[in-house]
Write a protein that holds these residues in place. Structure first.
Motif, PDB file in Angstrom:
ATOM      1  N   HIS A  23       0.829  -1.203   0.000  1.00  0.00           N
ATOM      2  CA  HIS A  23       0.000   0.000   0.000  1.00  0.00           C
ATOM      3  C   HIS A  23       0.868   1.260   0.000  1.00  0.00           C
ATOM      4  O   HIS A  23       2.079   1.193   0.195  1.00  0.00           O
ATOM      5  N   LEU A  24       0.207   2.392  -0.240  1.00  0.00           N
ATOM      6  CA  LEU A  24       0.890   3.685  -0.276  1.00  0.00           C
ATOM      7  C   LEU A  24       0.852   4.325   1.105  1.00  0.00           C
ATOM      8  O   LEU A  24      -0.131   4.193   1.843  1.00  0.00           O
ATOM      9  N   PHE A  25       1.927   5.056   1.428  1.00  0.00           N
ATOM     10  CA  PHE A  25       2.104   5.646   2.752  1.00  0.00           C
ATOM     11  C   PHE A  25       2.766   7.006   2.582  1.00  0.00           C
ATOM     12  O   PHE A  25       3.784   7.118   1.904  1.00  0.00           O
ATOM     13  N   ARG A  26       2.185   8.052   3.194  1.00  0.00           N
ATOM     14  CA  ARG A  26       2.787   9.401   3.131  1.00  0.00           C
ATOM     15  C   ARG A  26       3.625   9.638   4.383  1.00  0.00           C
ATOM     16  O   ARG A  26       3.136   9.539   5.498  1.00  0.00           O
ATOM     17  N   ILE A  27       4.896   9.979   4.179  1.00  0.00           N
ATOM     18  CA  ILE A  27       5.841  10.177   5.274  1.00  0.00           C
ATOM     19  C   ILE A  27       5.626  11.537   5.942  1.00  0.00           C
ATOM     20  O   ILE A  27       5.575  12.569   5.274  1.00  0.00           O
ATOM     21  N   ALA A  28       5.537  11.518   7.284  1.00  0.00           N
ATOM     22  CA  ALA A  28       5.432  12.750   8.070  1.00  0.00           C
ATOM     23  C   ALA A  28       6.787  13.100   8.701  1.00  0.00           C
ATOM     24  O   ALA A  28       7.210  14.251   8.669  1.00  0.00           O
ATOM     25  N   GLU A  29       7.451  12.090   9.290  1.00  0.00           N
ATOM     26  CA  GLU A  29       8.756  12.293   9.920  1.00  0.00           C
ATOM     27  C   GLU A  29       9.654  11.110   9.592  1.00  0.00           C
ATOM     28  O   GLU A  29       9.176   9.998   9.384  1.00  0.00           O
ATOM     29  N   ILE A  30      10.960  11.368   9.607  1.00  0.00           N
ATOM     30  CA  ILE A  30      11.946  10.346   9.253  1.00  0.00           C
ATOM     31  C   ILE A  30      12.921  10.170  10.410  1.00  0.00           C
ATOM     32  O   ILE A  30      13.452  11.160  10.937  1.00  0.00           O
ATOM     33  N   TYR A  31      13.137   8.916  10.802  1.00  0.00           N
ATOM     34  CA  TYR A  31      14.081   8.575  11.858  1.00  0.00           C
ATOM     35  C   TYR A  31      15.113   7.605  11.298  1.00  0.00           C
ATOM     36  O   TYR A  31      15.008   7.169  10.161  1.00  0.00           O
ATOM     37  N   ASP A  32      16.102   7.249  12.107  1.00  0.00           N
ATOM     38  CA  ASP A  32      17.163   6.347  11.647  1.00  0.00           C
ATOM     39  C   ASP A  32      16.652   4.953  11.296  1.00  0.00           C
ATOM     40  O   ASP A  32      17.220   4.283  10.436  1.00  0.00           O
ATOM     41  N   ASP A  33      15.600   4.491  11.968  1.00  0.00           N
ATOM     42  CA  ASP A  33      15.134   3.119  11.772  1.00  0.00           C
ATOM     43  C   ASP A  33      13.699   2.995  11.277  1.00  0.00           C
ATOM     44  O   ASP A  33      13.251   1.905  10.945  1.00  0.00           O
ATOM     45  N   CYS A  34      12.968   4.109  11.214  1.00  0.00           N
ATOM     46  CA  CYS A  34      11.571   4.055  10.778  1.00  0.00           C
ATOM     47  C   CYS A  34      11.117   5.426  10.270  1.00  0.00           C
ATOM     48  O   CYS A  34      11.849   6.410  10.369  1.00  0.00           O
ATOM     49  N   VAL A  35       9.912   5.445   9.725  1.00  0.00           N
ATOM     50  CA  VAL A  35       9.260   6.697   9.351  1.00  0.00           C
ATOM     51  C   VAL A  35       7.905   6.723  10.048  1.00  0.00           C
ATOM     52  O   VAL A  35       7.391   5.684  10.471  1.00  0.00           O
ATOM     53  N   THR A  36       7.337   7.912  10.178  1.00  0.00           N
ATOM     54  CA  THR A  36       5.976   8.030  10.688  1.00  0.00           C
ATOM     55  C   THR A  36       5.123   8.645   9.594  1.00  0.00           C
ATOM     56  O   THR A  36       5.634   9.292   8.677  1.00  0.00           O
ATOM     57  N   GLY A  37       3.816   8.436   9.687  1.00  0.00           N
ATOM     58  CA  GLY A  37       2.920   9.027   8.705  1.00  0.00           C
ATOM     59  C   GLY A  37       1.613   8.274   8.639  1.00  0.00           C
ATOM     60  O   GLY A  37       1.224   7.601   9.596  1.00  0.00           O
ATOM     61  N   TYR A  38       0.947   8.371   7.475  1.00  0.00           N
ATOM     62  CA  TYR A  38      -0.387   7.817   7.315  1.00  0.00           C
ATOM     63  C   TYR A  38      -0.510   6.977   6.053  1.00  0.00           C
ATOM     64  O   TYR A  38      -0.004   7.356   4.997  1.00  0.00           O
TER      65      TYR A  38
END
Length: 67
Positions: A23-38
């Motif tokens: 599925h598609l996911f829009r990135i809100a924040e980027i970290y060293d090991d993961c991203v956050t978003g919706y």
């Protein structure tokens, strides 16, 4: 995926995991090991998530990282 190749607001394609399809996911924040978003599509559309970087298959076609 290397987080240096991502930026906030970019849409990425996440690989299937367990019973959740690709599925598609829009990135809100980027970290060293993961991203956050919706999630934008699929059964989790509209849901917040924190997927690991290894779940990212690629940047979705219409998004340009350099712009």
């Amino acid at each position: 995926m290397d987080p240096k190749h991502l930026k906030e607001g970019v849409v990425v394609v996440l690989r299937p995991l367990d019973d959740i399809p690709q599925h598609l996911f829009r990135i809100a924040e980027i970290y060293d090991d993961c991203v956050t978003g919706y999630s934008l599509t699929g059964p989790l559309a509209g849901e917040y998530g924190e997927p690991d970087l290894d779940l990212i298959l690629r940047v979705h076609g219409g998004d340009l990282l350099g712009s």
